[in-house]
Each structure stands twice: as structure tokens, then as C-alpha cells.
Enzyme design. Structure first.
Site, PDB file in Angstrom:
ATOM      1  CD  GLU A 153      -2.440   0.925   2.953  1.00  0.00           C
ATOM      2  OE1 GLU A 153      -2.039   0.036   3.749  1.00  0.00           O
ATOM      3  OE2 GLU A 153      -3.388   1.680   3.221  1.00  0.00           O
ATOM      4  CB  VAL A 156       0.688  -0.656  12.396  1.00  0.00           C
ATOM      5  CG1 VAL A 156       1.525   0.224  11.480  1.00  0.00           C
ATOM      6  CG2 VAL A 156      -0.765  -0.200  12.379  1.00  0.00           C
ATOM      7  CE  LYS A 211      -7.094   0.821   4.001  1.00  0.00           C
ATOM      8  NZ  LYS A 211      -5.838   1.185   4.675  1.00  0.00           N
ATOM      9  CB  CYS A 263      -3.995  -2.276   4.537  1.00  0.00           C
ATOM     10  SG  CYS A 263      -2.945  -2.532   5.988  1.00  0.00           S
TER      11      CYS A 263
END
Ligand code: ACM
Length: 271
Positions: free
Chosen positions: A42, A173, A113, A146
Site C-alpha cells: 500500500e 501495524v 480503499k 490492508c
């Protein structure tokens, strides 16, 4: 059998030309010989942690003028491959966190997204493109980005649309996605490629982001065909047989799609 790959990168924030050039060099190298489709992370060309909408607007690019799109179309043509990658897309005044599919004949698909993560909500517009499947050589591919992994509807819709392979550019993350994508592959009987990045960004004081790497290629039975580490840039390559994704029989008497009970889900889907 088709050779597919992820390229886990470590972009430097704001240096689009350098980030793109590093990727192009690798994609042109002998290591990628015979690879028909590769997935990049991404926002691979810009980096992730924008300080403001103004900064994002300065770095985001319209697809037709994008350095990344131009360079990767040219690689795709030379190497006869397809490439899926994430970039900051500008469309008029709108800013999208997008995934682009390019191939030997140019741009083959764009997905913006849908489910924005955390501070992305302050920066980007929520995606407005349908969940569609695009041809990429002999493969039919769907794209998600993601955090979309948290919403199982995304992978399910792509599978129902006929995806053999779900490509997921990511900047993860949180630690959960690599395991969750094994489940997404099993429950939809599709291949999935997650291309995450590594490294850290702390462009906003006190908000350090450490990206977890662990990019992977997963088969429809949940086998992890390739997984990267969490520290270094890395390429992972696997040969896949798309027949495995087109057979939706779980047992001789259970078909993944035909055994669904949509009438029972209707109330839930309206909530
Ligand atoms: C994410 O959606 N970049 C975590």
C-alpha cells in the site's frame, strides 16, 4: 502453474522517484524471471504517515500523470507481467488510497480503499469503486487494501465475483492480518497475496508506526506458500495452480457458494 510474487519494500517517505526506481530495478532483475504477477505494498511510492491533508495532496498523483503508473506500466510491458500496487491517487479534489493493476496493455483496474484505518479517515476520501474482478493473464484477480481484511464481506464479494486470487497491498501495524488472511483464503477458497512493508515512520511526534512485514502467499486450503520476515525488504515467489481456486467443493456434498443461506443473512446485511 503460474508464478506469482510479493515484493515487501521499505519506502522512504516522500521520495516517490527513488521508491519507484528501487522497485523497478528489482522487477527487472533475474530474480523476477518468469513471474507473471507481483504485488507491492500500500502507498509504496509515497510512504504512509502524511502529516496533513495538504501534504497528502502535494504527494498524491492523478493516475494518468503518476510516476509509479508510468514506470510500472513500462516494466509490465517489457516483462510481460501484471503488477498490483498501492498509491496515493488524486482525482480532482478527491484523494484516495488506491490499488492499481497494470499489465502489458496498461492500467487494467483500480480499487479505492473502502475501509479507512485510523488517521487515514482525516486524510483520504473513502473509496467509491466497486469490488470487481479483473483479468491478469490467465488469472482473475480482486484487490483489497490492508485494513479491508477486517471486513470479511470484501473477500467474500470478490470470491463471489469470481476471483482466483486476492491481491492485498498493505501497510500493516496491527499483528492480526497474516493469520486472518489464511482464514479469508480458506473460507473463500481463493489464493491471496498480502504485500506489506517494513520499517518505521515517525513523522508525527509520539506517533511511531512500526510496519510488521510478514508478507505472504496463501493457497485456497490455507497453506502459507511463502512468508517474509518482519525486518527486511524481501521478494517471495510461489507457483500456483488456479484450478485449486476454481473448485468450490469442500466435500463431495458441500459447495462453498451453493450451500450458502442468503435468506438467513439478509437481516444482518441490512444492519
Ligand atoms: C492499514 O490499513 N494501513 C492498517
Amino acid at each position: 502453474m503460474v508464478k506469482v510474487a510479493f515484493f515487501q519494500t521499505a519506502p522512504t517517505f516522500g521520495t516517490i522517484e527513488e521508491n519507484v526506481e528501487k522497485v523497478v530495478k528489482k522487477l527487472e532483475s533475474p530474480a523476477m524471471e518468469g513471474v507473471r504477477l507481483v504485488v507491492l505494498p500500500e502507498l509504496f511510492s509515497t510512504g504512509y504517515q502524511f502529516r496533513s491533508k495538504r501534504e497528502l495532496s502535494r504527494l498524491a498523483e492523478p493516475l494518468r500523470d503518476s510516476i509509479a503508473v508510468r514506470a510500472l506500466c513500462s516494466v509490465a510491458r517489457r516483462r510481460k507481467m501484471h503488477i498490483v500496487f498501492g498509491m496515493a491517487e488524486k482525482d480532482g479534489r478527491r484523494l484516495y488510497n488506491s490499488s492499481v493493476l497494470v499489465g502489458p496493455r496498461g492500467v487494467g483496474g483500480v480499487y479505492r480503499k473502502a475501509h479507512l484505518f485510523w488517521d487515514e479517515k482525516k486524510l483520504f476520501d473513502a473509496g467509491n469503486t466497486p469490488l470487481r474482478v479483473y483479468p491478469a493473464g490467465s488469472l482473475k484477480v480482486g484487490m483489497m487494501i490492508c485494513f479491508d481484511w477486517v471486513f470479511p464481506e470484501v473477500a467474500r464479494v470478490l470470491a463471489l465475483e469470481g476471483a482466483d486470487l486476492i491481491c492485498q497491498p498493505a501497510n500493516l501495524v496491527l499483528p492480526y492480518c497474516p493469520s486472518a488472511m489464511i482464514t479469508r483464503s480458506i473460507e473463500n477458497r481463493v489464493f491471496s497475496i498480502t504485500a506489506n512493508r517494513v520499517g518505521t515512520e515517525e513523522r508525527i511526534k509520539g506517533k511511531t508506526l512500526k510496519f510488521i512485514g510478514l508478507s505472504q502467499i496463501v493457497s485456497p486450503d490455507g497453506t502459507v506458500l511463502k512468508r517474509a520476515g518482519s525486518i527486511r525488504p524481501q521478494i517471495g515467489i510461489a507457483e500456483i495452480d488456479i484450478k485449486a481456486a476454481r473448485d468450490k467443493w469442500i466435500t463431495p456434498k458441500n459447495h462453498l457458494f451453493r450451500d450458502r443461506r442468503p435468506a438467513m443473512y439478509r437481516r444482518l446485511l441490512k444492519k
